[in-house]
Motif scaffolding. Structure first.
Motif, PDB file in Angstrom:
ATOM      1  N   LEU A  43       0.993  -1.308  -0.023  1.00 44.46           N
ATOM      2  CA  LEU A  43       0.110  -0.088  -0.044  1.00 44.46           C
ATOM      3  C   LEU A  43       0.981   1.244  -0.099  1.00 44.46           C
ATOM      4  CD1 LEU A  43      -2.840  -1.232   2.594  1.00 44.46           C
ATOM      5  CD2 LEU A  43      -3.104  -0.572   0.000  1.00 44.46           C
ATOM      6  N   GLY A  44       2.028   1.227  -0.958  1.00 45.16           N
ATOM      7  CA  GLY A  44       2.551   2.411  -0.885  1.00 45.16           C
ATOM      8  C   GLY A  44       3.535   2.683   0.259  1.00 45.16           C
ATOM      9  N   GLY A  45       3.883   1.776   1.083  1.00 42.70           N
ATOM     10  CA  GLY A  45       4.532   2.008   2.025  1.00 42.70           C
ATOM     11  C   GLY A  45       3.892   2.091   3.582  1.00 42.70           C
ATOM     12  N   VAL A  46       2.557   1.854   3.366  1.00 43.27           N
ATOM     13  CA  VAL A  46       1.807   1.870   4.812  1.00 43.27           C
ATOM     14  C   VAL A  46       2.354   0.558   5.635  1.00 43.27           C
ATOM     15  CG1 VAL A  46      -0.472   1.407   5.674  1.00 43.27           C
ATOM     16  CG2 VAL A  46      -0.150   2.930   3.734  1.00 43.27           C
ATOM     17  N   GLN A 173      -0.681  -7.303 -10.199  1.00 45.58           N
ATOM     18  CA  GLN A 173      -1.266  -6.275  -9.533  1.00 45.58           C
ATOM     19  C   GLN A 173      -2.630  -7.077  -8.727  1.00 45.58           C
ATOM     20  OE1 GLN A 173      -1.900  -2.820 -11.896  1.00 45.58           O
ATOM     21  NE2 GLN A 173       0.115  -1.973 -11.038  1.00 45.58           N
ATOM     22  N   HIS A 174      -2.728  -6.396  -7.487  1.00 43.50           N
ATOM     23  CA  HIS A 174      -4.218  -6.948  -6.830  1.00 43.50           C
ATOM     24  C   HIS A 174      -5.265  -6.404  -7.780  1.00 43.50           C
ATOM     25  CE1 HIS A 174      -7.292  -6.967  -3.966  1.00 43.50           C
ATOM     26  NE2 HIS A 174      -6.514  -7.679  -3.218  1.00 43.50           N
ATOM     27  N   ARG A 175      -6.362  -7.132  -7.875  1.00 38.56           N
ATOM     28  CA  ARG A 175      -7.386  -6.713  -8.892  1.00 38.56           C
ATOM     29  C   ARG A 175      -8.172  -5.512  -8.630  1.00 38.56           C
ATOM     30  NH1 ARG A 175     -10.787 -12.116  -8.246  1.00 38.56           N
ATOM     31  NH2 ARG A 175     -11.156 -12.061  -6.042  1.00 38.56           N
ATOM     32  N   SER A 176      -7.990  -5.199  -7.138  1.00 39.07           N
ATOM     33  CA  SER A 176      -8.830  -3.942  -6.913  1.00 39.07           C
ATOM     34  C   SER A 176      -7.987  -2.929  -5.988  1.00 39.07           C
ATOM     35  CB  SER A 176      -9.930  -4.387  -5.812  1.00 39.07           C
ATOM     36  OG  SER A 176      -9.418  -4.895  -4.515  1.00 39.07           O
ATOM     37  N   VAL A 177      -6.701  -3.338  -5.582  1.00 38.02           N
ATOM     38  CA  VAL A 177      -6.126  -2.387  -5.064  1.00 38.02           C
ATOM     39  C   VAL A 177      -4.658  -2.207  -5.773  1.00 38.02           C
ATOM     40  CG1 VAL A 177      -4.874  -1.626  -2.894  1.00 38.02           C
ATOM     41  CG2 VAL A 177      -6.966  -2.854  -2.912  1.00 38.02           C
ATOM     42  N   ALA A 178      -4.462  -1.400  -6.547  1.00 37.50           N
ATOM     43  CA  ALA A 178      -3.424  -1.388  -7.994  1.00 37.50           C
ATOM     44  C   ALA A 178      -1.912  -1.320  -6.687  1.00 37.50           C
ATOM     45  CB  ALA A 178      -3.553  -0.205  -8.541  1.00 37.50           C
ATOM     46  N   ASN A 179      -1.869  -0.552  -5.958  1.00 40.46           N
ATOM     47  CA  ASN A 179      -0.606  -0.225  -5.212  1.00 40.46           C
ATOM     48  C   ASN A 179      -0.489  -1.462  -3.775  1.00 40.46           C
ATOM     49  OD1 ASN A 179      -2.222   0.713  -3.356  1.00 40.46           O
ATOM     50  ND2 ASN A 179      -0.952   2.436  -2.807  1.00 40.46           N
ATOM     51  N   TRP A 180      -1.040  -2.665  -3.884  1.00 42.41           N
ATOM     52  CA  TRP A 180      -1.027  -3.389  -2.778  1.00 42.41           C
ATOM     53  C   TRP A 180       0.294  -4.141  -2.696  1.00 42.41           C
ATOM     54  CZ3 TRP A 180      -3.718  -4.503   1.374  1.00 42.41           C
ATOM     55  CH2 TRP A 180      -3.479  -5.651   1.974  1.00 42.41           C
ATOM     56  N   VAL A 181       0.902  -4.407  -3.710  1.00 48.36           N
ATOM     57  CA  VAL A 181       2.338  -4.723  -3.576  1.00 48.36           C
ATOM     58  C   VAL A 181       3.045  -3.843  -4.371  1.00 48.36           C
ATOM     59  CG1 VAL A 181       3.872  -6.744  -4.351  1.00 48.36           C
ATOM     60  CG2 VAL A 181       1.507  -7.207  -3.445  1.00 48.36           C
ATOM     61  N   GLY A 182       3.953  -3.326  -4.127  1.00 54.01           N
ATOM     62  CA  GLY A 182       4.852  -2.514  -4.589  1.00 54.01           C
ATOM     63  C   GLY A 182       5.928  -2.797  -5.785  1.00 54.01           C
ATOM     64  N   ASP A 183       6.428  -2.032  -6.608  1.00 52.06           N
ATOM     65  CA  ASP A 183       7.194  -2.541  -7.732  1.00 52.06           C
ATOM     66  C   ASP A 183       8.704  -2.340  -7.396  1.00 52.06           C
ATOM     67  OD1 ASP A 183       8.016  -3.407 -10.235  1.00 52.06           O
ATOM     68  OD2 ASP A 183       8.063  -1.087 -10.982  1.00 52.06           O
ATOM     69  N   GLU A 184       9.299  -1.741  -6.554  1.00 54.88           N
ATOM     70  CA  GLU A 184      10.541  -1.430  -6.061  1.00 54.88           C
ATOM     71  C   GLU A 184      10.890  -2.412  -4.981  1.00 54.88           C
ATOM     72  OE1 GLU A 184      13.184   2.073  -6.657  1.00 54.88           O
ATOM     73  OE2 GLU A 184      12.823   2.049  -4.339  1.00 54.88           O
ATOM     74  N   VAL A 185      11.534  -3.110  -4.984  1.00 53.00           N
ATOM     75  CA  VAL A 185      12.149  -4.226  -4.109  1.00 53.00           C
ATOM     76  C   VAL A 185      13.546  -3.887  -3.446  1.00 53.00           C
ATOM     77  CG1 VAL A 185      12.425  -6.590  -3.253  1.00 53.00           C
ATOM     78  CG2 VAL A 185      10.801  -6.187  -5.331  1.00 53.00           C
TER      79      VAL A 185
END
Length: 200
Positions: A43-46, A173-185
């Motif tokens: 969630l974008g760093g939450v 991507q999560h089907r309803s929450v686009a930023n559920w998993v971030g791109d940068e690892v």
């Protein structure tokens, strides 16, 4: 005296160099005291999910006198991913992410090592999920120790870098929450290696 015999002087100089120069040493990883870890934002760093790979090998040729003459090769078994949640790890192993049956290994092979200030950078080819890209891994030498009994040398290395999973075809991507998993690892490496057995 030696000026009259330049060939003898050159031979003695070569012998002196061979005697006192320290040859690069081959090392292999002590996996029980090393860590190949990662962290990815939720969630974008939450929140942040952290994990590691538990099955890996690292082979290093380390030139203590000139680290830029060193090299490193590493292989990680993708199926060994461990985030502490069985269901999530099963998902990470399937075709949405690592697709471990098709791409069982993650590899890195250096092509050169450069010095940057007090630290170093290993540059080479990184392959994951069937995609190969040249990357730079900044690292530091954390120290060394010699076992008084076996005479084997142990050297520690630490590295941190960031990779984008989308660069390697992992676009889930999560089907309803686009930023559920971030791109940068974020990748966190703590590697302890041991020299080959010393001959008596």
């Amino acid at each position: 005296m030696l000026r009259k015999f330049p060939a003898v002087a050159a031979l003695l100089a070569l012998f002196s160099f061979a005697t006192f120069a320290v040859a690069p040493t081959k090392y292999s990883v002590d996996a029980n005291h090393s860590n190949v870890g990662f962290a990815i934002p939720i969630l974008g760093g939450v929140s942040t999910v952290r994990g590691k790979f538990t099955d890996f090998s690292v082979d290093i040729v380390y030139d203590e006198a000139d680290v830029t003459k060193s090299s490193v090769g590493a292989t990680i078994k993708a199926t060994s991913i461990d985030t502490g949640v069985e269901g999530r790890d099963k998902h990470l192993r399937n075709a949405d992410f690592f697709d471990v049956e098709k791409y069982p290994e993650i590899t890195f092979q250096s092509t050169r090592v450069e010095k940057q200030g007090n630290n170093f950078v290993a540059i080479g080819m990184f392959t994951m999920h069937g995609v190969s890209k040249e990357i730079a891994i900044p690292f530091t030498v954390t120290g060394k120790d010699v076992n008084p009994t076996t005479k084997r040398t142990m050297v520690g290395f630490k590295a941190n870098l960031a990779l984008k999973r989308s660069d390697y075809g992992m676009n889930w991507q999560h089907r309803s929450v686009a930023n559920w998993v971030g791109d940068e690892v974020q990748i966190d490496l703590a590697i302890l290696v041991r020299s080959e057995e010393q001959k008596p």
